[in-house]
Motif scaffolding. Structure first.
Motif, mmCIF file in Angstrom:
data_model
loop_
_atom_site.group_PDB
_atom_site.id
_atom_site.type_symbol
_atom_site.label_atom_id
_atom_site.label_comp_id
_atom_site.label_asym_id
_atom_site.label_seq_id
_atom_site.Cartn_x
_atom_site.Cartn_y
_atom_site.Cartn_z
ATOM 1 N N ARG A 1 38.231 -35.111 95.457
ATOM 2 C CA ARG A 1 38.576 -33.998 96.342
ATOM 3 C C ARG A 1 40.075 -33.705 96.324
ATOM 4 O O ARG A 1 40.489 -32.547 96.491
ATOM 5 C CB ARG A 1 38.129 -34.307 97.764
ATOM 6 N N ALA A 2 40.888 -34.729 96.112
ATOM 7 C CA ALA A 2 42.340 -34.552 96.139
ATOM 8 C C ALA A 2 42.909 -34.073 94.807
ATOM 9 O O ALA A 2 44.060 -33.624 94.748
ATOM 10 C CB ALA A 2 43.016 -35.866 96.535
ATOM 11 N N SER A 3 42.127 -34.158 93.736
ATOM 12 C CA SER A 3 42.610 -33.748 92.424
ATOM 13 C C SER A 3 42.391 -32.259 92.212
ATOM 14 O O SER A 3 41.675 -31.606 92.967
ATOM 15 C CB SER A 3 41.893 -34.534 91.320
ATOM 16 N N ASP A 4 42.979 -31.738 91.142
ATOM 17 C CA ASP A 4 42.821 -30.312 90.860
ATOM 18 C C ASP A 4 41.550 -29.997 90.090
ATOM 19 O O ASP A 4 41.254 -28.831 89.851
ATOM 20 C CB ASP A 4 44.028 -29.796 90.083
ATOM 21 N N VAL A 5 40.775 -31.005 89.720
ATOM 22 C CA VAL A 5 39.596 -30.747 88.902
ATOM 23 C C VAL A 5 38.566 -29.906 89.654
ATOM 24 O O VAL A 5 37.819 -29.134 89.043
ATOM 25 C CB VAL A 5 38.968 -32.080 88.417
ATOM 26 N N THR A 6 38.538 -29.992 90.976
ATOM 27 C CA THR A 6 37.553 -29.228 91.754
ATOM 28 C C THR A 6 37.806 -27.727 91.662
ATOM 29 O O THR A 6 36.883 -26.938 91.854
ATOM 30 C CB THR A 6 37.568 -29.655 93.230
ATOM 31 N N GLY A 7 39.028 -27.334 91.377
ATOM 32 C CA GLY A 7 39.356 -25.912 91.320
ATOM 33 C C GLY A 7 39.542 -25.377 89.914
ATOM 34 O O GLY A 7 40.110 -24.300 89.720
ATOM 35 N N LEU A 8 39.038 -26.097 88.955
ATOM 36 C CA LEU A 8 39.306 -25.751 87.563
ATOM 37 C C LEU A 8 38.864 -24.333 87.209
ATOM 38 O O LEU A 8 39.581 -23.603 86.522
ATOM 39 C CB LEU A 8 38.603 -26.766 86.649
ATOM 40 N N VAL A 9 37.677 -23.903 87.672
ATOM 41 C CA VAL A 9 37.138 -22.610 87.225
ATOM 42 C C VAL A 9 37.377 -21.479 88.215
ATOM 43 O O VAL A 9 37.187 -20.308 87.867
ATOM 44 C CB VAL A 9 35.629 -22.729 86.929
ATOM 45 N N ALA A 10 37.753 -21.777 89.440
ATOM 46 C CA ALA A 10 38.008 -20.713 90.416
ATOM 47 C C ALA A 10 39.234 -19.916 89.989
ATOM 48 O O ALA A 10 40.179 -20.461 89.421
ATOM 49 C CB ALA A 10 38.211 -21.304 91.808
ATOM 50 N N PRO A 11 39.261 -18.617 90.256
ATOM 51 C CA PRO A 11 40.413 -17.808 89.854
ATOM 52 C C PRO A 11 41.666 -18.182 90.647
ATOM 53 O O PRO A 11 41.567 -18.652 91.788
ATOM 54 C CB PRO A 11 39.965 -16.376 90.154
ATOM 55 N N PRO A 12 42.850 -17.958 90.057
ATOM 56 C CA PRO A 12 44.103 -18.348 90.725
ATOM 57 C C PRO A 12 44.284 -17.721 92.099
ATOM 58 O O PRO A 12 44.791 -18.370 93.020
ATOM 59 C CB PRO A 12 45.182 -17.880 89.742
ATOM 60 N N HIS A 13 43.858 -16.480 92.277
ATOM 61 C CA HIS A 13 44.097 -15.836 93.577
ATOM 62 C C HIS A 13 43.203 -16.418 94.668
ATOM 63 O O HIS A 13 43.407 -16.126 95.854
ATOM 64 C CB HIS A 13 43.898 -14.320 93.476
ATOM 65 N N LEU A 14 42.241 -17.276 94.280
ATOM 66 C CA LEU A 14 41.402 -17.951 95.267
ATOM 67 C C LEU A 14 41.624 -19.462 95.234
ATOM 68 O O LEU A 14 40.771 -20.234 95.670
ATOM 69 C CB LEU A 14 39.925 -17.611 95.024
ATOM 70 N N GLY A 15 42.758 -19.872 94.703
ATOM 71 C CA GLY A 15 43.151 -21.272 94.774
ATOM 72 C C GLY A 15 42.818 -22.121 93.578
ATOM 73 O O GLY A 15 43.053 -23.341 93.601
ATOM 74 N N GLY A 16 42.279 -21.532 92.514
ATOM 75 C CA GLY A 16 41.888 -22.317 91.354
ATOM 76 C C GLY A 16 42.818 -22.144 90.175
ATOM 77 O O GLY A 16 43.876 -21.530 90.270
ATOM 78 N N ALA A 17 42.396 -22.692 89.035
ATOM 79 C CA ALA A 17 43.197 -22.630 87.812
ATOM 80 C C ALA A 17 42.738 -21.518 86.886
ATOM 81 O O ALA A 17 43.448 -21.176 85.933
ATOM 82 C CB ALA A 17 43.123 -23.972 87.080
ATOM 83 N N GLY A 18 41.531 -20.986 87.116
ATOM 84 C CA GLY A 18 41.029 -19.929 86.259
ATOM 85 C C GLY A 18 40.781 -20.381 84.833
ATOM 86 O O GLY A 18 40.879 -19.583 83.896
ATOM 87 N N ALA A 19 40.468 -21.648 84.652
ATOM 88 C CA ALA A 19 40.288 -22.202 83.311
ATOM 89 C C ALA A 19 38.925 -21.836 82.749
ATOM 90 O O ALA A 19 37.977 -21.551 83.475
ATOM 91 C CB ALA A 19 40.444 -23.720 83.342
ATOM 92 N N GLY A 20 38.835 -21.872 81.423
ATOM 93 C CA GLY A 20 37.577 -21.613 80.749
ATOM 94 C C GLY A 20 36.773 -22.887 80.570
ATOM 95 O O GLY A 20 37.183 -23.986 80.960
ATOM 96 N N GLN A 21 35.605 -22.737 79.921
ATOM 97 C CA GLN A 21 34.709 -23.879 79.784
ATOM 98 C C GLN A 21 35.191 -24.903 78.773
ATOM 99 O O GLN A 21 34.761 -26.061 78.803
ATOM 100 C CB GLN A 21 33.305 -23.386 79.419
ATOM 101 N N LEU A 22 36.090 -24.529 77.859
ATOM 102 C CA LEU A 22 36.668 -25.526 76.969
ATOM 103 C C LEU A 22 37.434 -26.565 77.777
ATOM 104 O O LEU A 22 37.300 -27.780 77.552
ATOM 105 C CB LEU A 22 37.593 -24.854 75.952
ATOM 106 N N ALA A 23 38.230 -26.108 78.736
ATOM 107 C CA ALA A 23 38.960 -27.032 79.605
ATOM 108 C C ALA A 23 37.999 -27.857 80.454
ATOM 109 O O ALA A 23 38.228 -29.052 80.687
ATOM 110 C CB ALA A 23 39.931 -26.266 80.499
ATOM 111 N N VAL A 24 36.908 -27.221 80.918
ATOM 112 C CA VAL A 24 35.913 -27.954 81.702
ATOM 113 C C VAL A 24 35.311 -29.085 80.871
ATOM 114 O O VAL A 24 35.234 -30.236 81.316
ATOM 115 C CB VAL A 24 34.793 -27.009 82.193
ATOM 116 N N ASN A 25 34.883 -28.784 79.651
ATOM 117 C CA ASN A 25 34.279 -29.808 78.806
ATOM 118 C C ASN A 25 35.244 -30.957 78.547
ATOM 119 O O ASN A 25 34.850 -32.130 78.534
ATOM 120 C CB ASN A 25 33.820 -29.192 77.484
ATOM 121 N N ARG A 26 36.508 -30.650 78.351
ATOM 122 C CA ARG A 26 37.493 -31.696 78.089
ATOM 123 C C ARG A 26 37.703 -32.593 79.311
ATOM 124 O O ARG A 26 37.765 -33.814 79.186
ATOM 125 C CB ARG A 26 38.823 -31.064 77.654
#
Length: 374
Positions: A43-68
């Motif tokens: 919960r404290a890491s940034d992995v939970t927000g990997l795919v959420a868009p930046p304007h909603l608090g996430g990183a906006g990353a794609g699925q390549l980053a998710v798989n890694r």
């Protein structure tokens, strides 16, 4: 032995999360439930927000980053990797199909780790293809929905704050769908909604710390705005999941990497790396791991003519490679591999579990090959 970097982007809290996994994963597996320390680190890491868009608090990353990132976590603890994978899968569905209101309400909480999400799709009698669901959603006069039924093998049961539930909203005859039905819909249901009860008594052989269990829904009433995606169109959402590039093959790659690390270090400590035969066997194993990683990476890039097929192939191939790699390396460990406390045995159980998680490898084969007959 140097290994490839699993992500190029910096990650907040990554070191803390991986350290917690290294410290608590073995005990969590023995106890059959997630470690509170690990969940707090997730919960404290940034992995939970990997795919959420930046304007909603996430990183906006794609699925390549998710798989890694999933492969990286699975290298330390596949059970936690599965929990995170499902959280990101639900987050991705909200990004793709959610209304503006759903996105504003849910994605910031999911991105920050305040909330964890879980998928509740499977049922004991519906089969791997999610057909003939017994979970029924009935529309009420005011537009809300009353949902009743039961979900099996829900990863994150009892710890998730919101569930993505698949329910039958319209009874339809066989429509020829291979996975799901046109009469099904998805609902986002907070865990504190009256009528929803998790059952975490399921005792698994593999992925023991994944909090995989049952979800019971008894006249669980949710507003009209809880529906995610089109009414009766869950099959379209499911089809999009396969096209996304996110794959449980990443979990399998992480397990294979962990087995390699363990066997290589054991051989080094015993002074066996000067034996050419052993080095050649290790090279063969390493080549298989790299091939699985390459296919998982290709799935995440979504640059193939048929990205959905590549995603399914990656799940099949990486899962089989993980099982083969663990078995081969267990034999190389000799008698040490037969000690029940040896980590290689936990890796073998977890690798087998990946093949049975949805879509199961057999269903993935069916989904890939069915178009060939049309």
């Amino acid at each position: 032995m140097p290994t490839a970097e699993l992500s190029d982007a910096p990650a907040t809290g990554r070191g803390t999360l991986l350290a917690a996994l290294a410290e608590h994963a073995a005990a969590a597996d023995r106890e059959g439930r997630p470690s509170p320390e690990v969940l707090a680190a997730v919960r404290a890491s940034d992995v939970t927000g990997l795919v959420a868009p930046p304007h909603l608090g996430g990183a906006g990353a794609g699925q390549l980053a998710v798989n890694r990132r999933i492969a990286e976590i699975a290298r330390h603890d596949p059970s936690t990797a599965i929990i995170v994978f499902q959280h990101l899968a639900v987050s991705s569905r909200i990004v793709e199909w959610g209304t503006a209101e759903q996105q504003r309400d849910l994605l910031p909480r999911l991105a920050s780790g305040e909330w964890l999400a879980a998928s509740a799709w499977s049922e004991s009698g519906a089969g791997a293809a999610k057909r003939n669901l017994a979970t029924i959603a009935e529309e009420l006069p005011d537009g809300s929905w009353s949902i009743s039924g039961g979900k099996a093998f829900t990863t994150g049961a009892g710890l998730a704050d919101v569930y993505l539930v698949l329910a039958q909203t319209t009874q339809v005859e066989d429509d020829g769908e291979v996975y799901g039905s046109t009469g099904q819909s998805f609902f986002l249901i907070p865990a504190d909604t009256p009528g929803i009860t998790p059952d975490t008594s399921l005792d698994l052989v593999g992925m023991r710390a994944s909090a995989t269990g049952f979800i019971e829904l008894d006249n669980c009433v949710v507003p009209a705005g809880a529906m995610l995606g089109p009414r009766d169109g869950a099959n379209r959402v499911i089809a999009g999941v396969r096209q996304s590039g996110a794959t449980l093959g990443a979990v399998a790659v992480g397990i294979a990497e962990a087995a390699w690390d363990h066997a290589f270090e054991a051989a080094r400590k015993r002074g066996l790396l000067d034996q050419q035969g052993l080095r050649f066997r290790l090279t063969e194993v390493r080549t298989r791991i790299e091939a699985a990683r390459a296919l998982v990476e290709r799935a995440g890039r979504c640059d193939a003519p048929d990205p959905g097929a590549v995603t399914l192939h990656s799940k099949i191939f990486a899962g089989e490679v993980a099982e083969e790699v663990v078995q081969t390396l267990a034999r190389l460990l000799g008698s040490a591999g037969y000690v029940i406390s040896n980590p290689i045995n936990r890796m073998a159980r977890d690798a087998r579990a990946v093949a049975l998680m949805g879509p199961t490898n057999d269903l993935a084969r069916e989904l890939v090959s069915t178009p060939w007959t049309l």
